[in-house]
Design a protein around this motif. Sequence first.
Motif, PDB file in Angstrom:
ATOM      1  N   ARG A 193       0.831  -1.218   0.000  1.00 33.67           N
ATOM      2  CA  ARG A 193       0.000   0.000   0.000  1.00 33.67           C
ATOM      3  C   ARG A 193       0.861   1.261   0.000  1.00 33.67           C
ATOM      4  O   ARG A 193       0.526   2.261  -0.641  1.00 33.67           O
ATOM      5  CB  ARG A 193      -0.929  -0.011   1.212  1.00 33.67           C
ATOM      6  CG  ARG A 193      -2.087  -1.006   1.070  1.00 33.67           C
ATOM      7  CD  ARG A 193      -2.829  -1.181   2.377  1.00 33.67           C
ATOM      8  NE  ARG A 193      -3.909  -2.151   2.267  1.00 33.67           N
ATOM      9  CZ  ARG A 193      -4.486  -2.731   3.297  1.00 33.67           C
ATOM     10  NH1 ARG A 193      -4.100  -2.438   4.534  1.00 33.67           N
ATOM     11  NH2 ARG A 193      -5.460  -3.601   3.108  1.00 33.67           N
ATOM     12  N   SER A 194       1.970   1.212   0.736  1.00 38.58           N
ATOM     13  CA  SER A 194       2.875   2.361   0.769  1.00 38.58           C
ATOM     14  C   SER A 194       3.451   2.621  -0.623  1.00 38.58           C
ATOM     15  O   SER A 194       3.492   3.758  -1.094  1.00 38.58           O
ATOM     16  CB  SER A 194       4.003   2.112   1.772  1.00 38.58           C
ATOM     17  OG  SER A 194       4.880   3.219   1.816  1.00 38.58           O
ATOM     18  N   TYR A 195       3.893   1.557  -1.277  1.00 41.59           N
ATOM     19  CA  TYR A 195       4.412   1.692  -2.636  1.00 41.59           C
ATOM     20  C   TYR A 195       3.346   2.258  -3.566  1.00 41.59           C
ATOM     21  O   TYR A 195       3.601   3.176  -4.349  1.00 41.59           O
ATOM     22  CB  TYR A 195       4.856   0.327  -3.167  1.00 41.59           C
ATOM     23  CG  TYR A 195       6.341   0.064  -3.039  1.00 41.59           C
ATOM     24  CD1 TYR A 195       7.245   0.641  -3.910  1.00 41.59           C
ATOM     25  CD2 TYR A 195       6.826  -0.781  -2.048  1.00 41.59           C
ATOM     26  CE1 TYR A 195       8.597   0.385  -3.807  1.00 41.59           C
ATOM     27  CE2 TYR A 195       8.182  -1.041  -1.932  1.00 41.59           C
ATOM     28  CZ  TYR A 195       9.069  -0.455  -2.824  1.00 41.59           C
ATOM     29  OH  TYR A 195      10.408  -0.704  -2.710  1.00 41.59           O
ATOM     30  N   GLU A 196       2.143   1.682  -3.511  1.00 39.27           N
ATOM     31  CA  GLU A 196       1.078   2.101  -4.425  1.00 39.27           C
ATOM     32  C   GLU A 196       0.751   3.570  -4.252  1.00 39.27           C
ATOM     33  O   GLU A 196       0.595   4.308  -5.230  1.00 39.27           O
ATOM     34  CB  GLU A 196      -0.164   1.238  -4.202  1.00 39.27           C
ATOM     35  CG  GLU A 196      -0.017  -0.186  -4.701  1.00 39.27           C
ATOM     36  CD  GLU A 196      -1.203  -1.057  -4.342  1.00 39.27           C
ATOM     37  OE1 GLU A 196      -1.386  -2.094  -5.010  1.00 39.27           O
ATOM     38  OE2 GLU A 196      -1.944  -0.706  -3.395  1.00 39.27           O
ATOM     39  N   LYS A 197       0.641   4.016  -3.005  1.00 38.34           N
ATOM     40  CA  LYS A 197       0.297   5.415  -2.729  1.00 38.34           C
ATOM     41  C   LYS A 197       1.373   6.358  -3.248  1.00 38.34           C
ATOM     42  O   LYS A 197       1.086   7.305  -3.986  1.00 38.34           O
ATOM     43  CB  LYS A 197       0.115   5.623  -1.221  1.00 38.34           C
ATOM     44  CG  LYS A 197      -0.125   7.075  -0.823  1.00 38.34           C
ATOM     45  CD  LYS A 197      -0.237   7.209   0.686  1.00 38.34           C
ATOM     46  CE  LYS A 197      -0.475   8.666   1.094  1.00 38.34           C
ATOM     47  NZ  LYS A 197       0.659   9.533   0.757  1.00 38.34           N
ATOM     48  N   HIS A 198       2.611   6.102  -2.865  1.00 41.68           N
ATOM     49  CA  HIS A 198       3.705   6.999  -3.261  1.00 41.68           C
ATOM     50  C   HIS A 198       3.953   6.943  -4.764  1.00 41.68           C
ATOM     51  O   HIS A 198       4.214   7.972  -5.395  1.00 41.68           O
ATOM     52  CB  HIS A 198       4.988   6.630  -2.511  1.00 41.68           C
ATOM     53  CG  HIS A 198       4.957   7.014  -1.059  1.00 41.68           C
ATOM     54  ND1 HIS A 198       4.886   8.326  -0.636  1.00 41.68           N
ATOM     55  CD2 HIS A 198       4.996   6.265   0.066  1.00 41.68           C
ATOM     56  CE1 HIS A 198       4.875   8.365   0.679  1.00 41.68           C
ATOM     57  NE2 HIS A 198       4.934   7.125   1.135  1.00 41.68           N
ATOM     58  N   LEU A 199       3.858   5.750  -5.325  1.00 40.06           N
ATOM     59  CA  LEU A 199       4.161   5.595  -6.741  1.00 40.06           C
ATOM     60  C   LEU A 199       3.146   6.313  -7.620  1.00 40.06           C
ATOM     61  O   LEU A 199       3.512   6.944  -8.618  1.00 40.06           O
ATOM     62  CB  LEU A 199       4.221   4.110  -7.100  1.00 40.06           C
ATOM     63  CG  LEU A 199       4.733   3.765  -8.504  1.00 40.06           C
ATOM     64  CD1 LEU A 199       6.146   4.322  -8.715  1.00 40.06           C
ATOM     65  CD2 LEU A 199       4.723   2.263  -8.710  1.00 40.06           C
TER      66      LEU A 199
END
Length: 225
Positions: A193-199
């Motif tokens: 989720r962290s990757y998806e949000k930032h990306l």
Amino acid sequence: MMLSDLLYPDNPKRRQELIHLHQELLDCMSTNFRATNELAGVLNEHLGCTITHIRMRESSTVKENCDIIIQAMSEIQHQVQKIDSDMKEKLEPVLYQKLYDIKEPELEKIAIAHKVFSIVLGEATSTAGMVAIKLLGSNLMTLTVSKLVSLLAQIGASVLGGISITVLGLGIEMILHAILGAVERNQLMTAVRSYEKHLAEFKAASEKYQRAIREVTSSVRQQVQ
């Protein structure tokens, strides 16, 4: 199969998602490195700047590479602000205001800017005024770069920041160890989720940044043909 995979059957899928997202992040960062160098090259060649080109450091973390881009962007912002200061200092107030008047023809603005750079640099290329106007008249150095710098800082400070950019070559289990330290379903989901949000935010901001730079560099190529 790992014990955690038996306990949490969706872990293998989460791992693959994590690997894919990490590669997307690195690809996006790599493109930003190239775009930043392209803009630095234009500023150095035509406006007398001395901005050092940057490169991704494969032995460093995501945060360390974010910091490299941020520093380069900050230097470019500083140089563009200096260009604006030179314009303001060398021009009569009325002429300086024309540079920012959307009703004024761009060719006239370019001619005004070129005169300033002929004074500042002693001898300026024919594209100097055009580059200056493209940078000063757009939101590249204000909204676009500022947004990207902010997102890079957020990524560096997040759970992603401490990951080495070469982690993909270490294999799945080493990736998980580097990112999570342990394999648990909630940790995998948090990381994904962290990757998806930032990306998502990072890719959108990067595209605007790269599009703005392409506009400047394509104008330079047309000018010199």
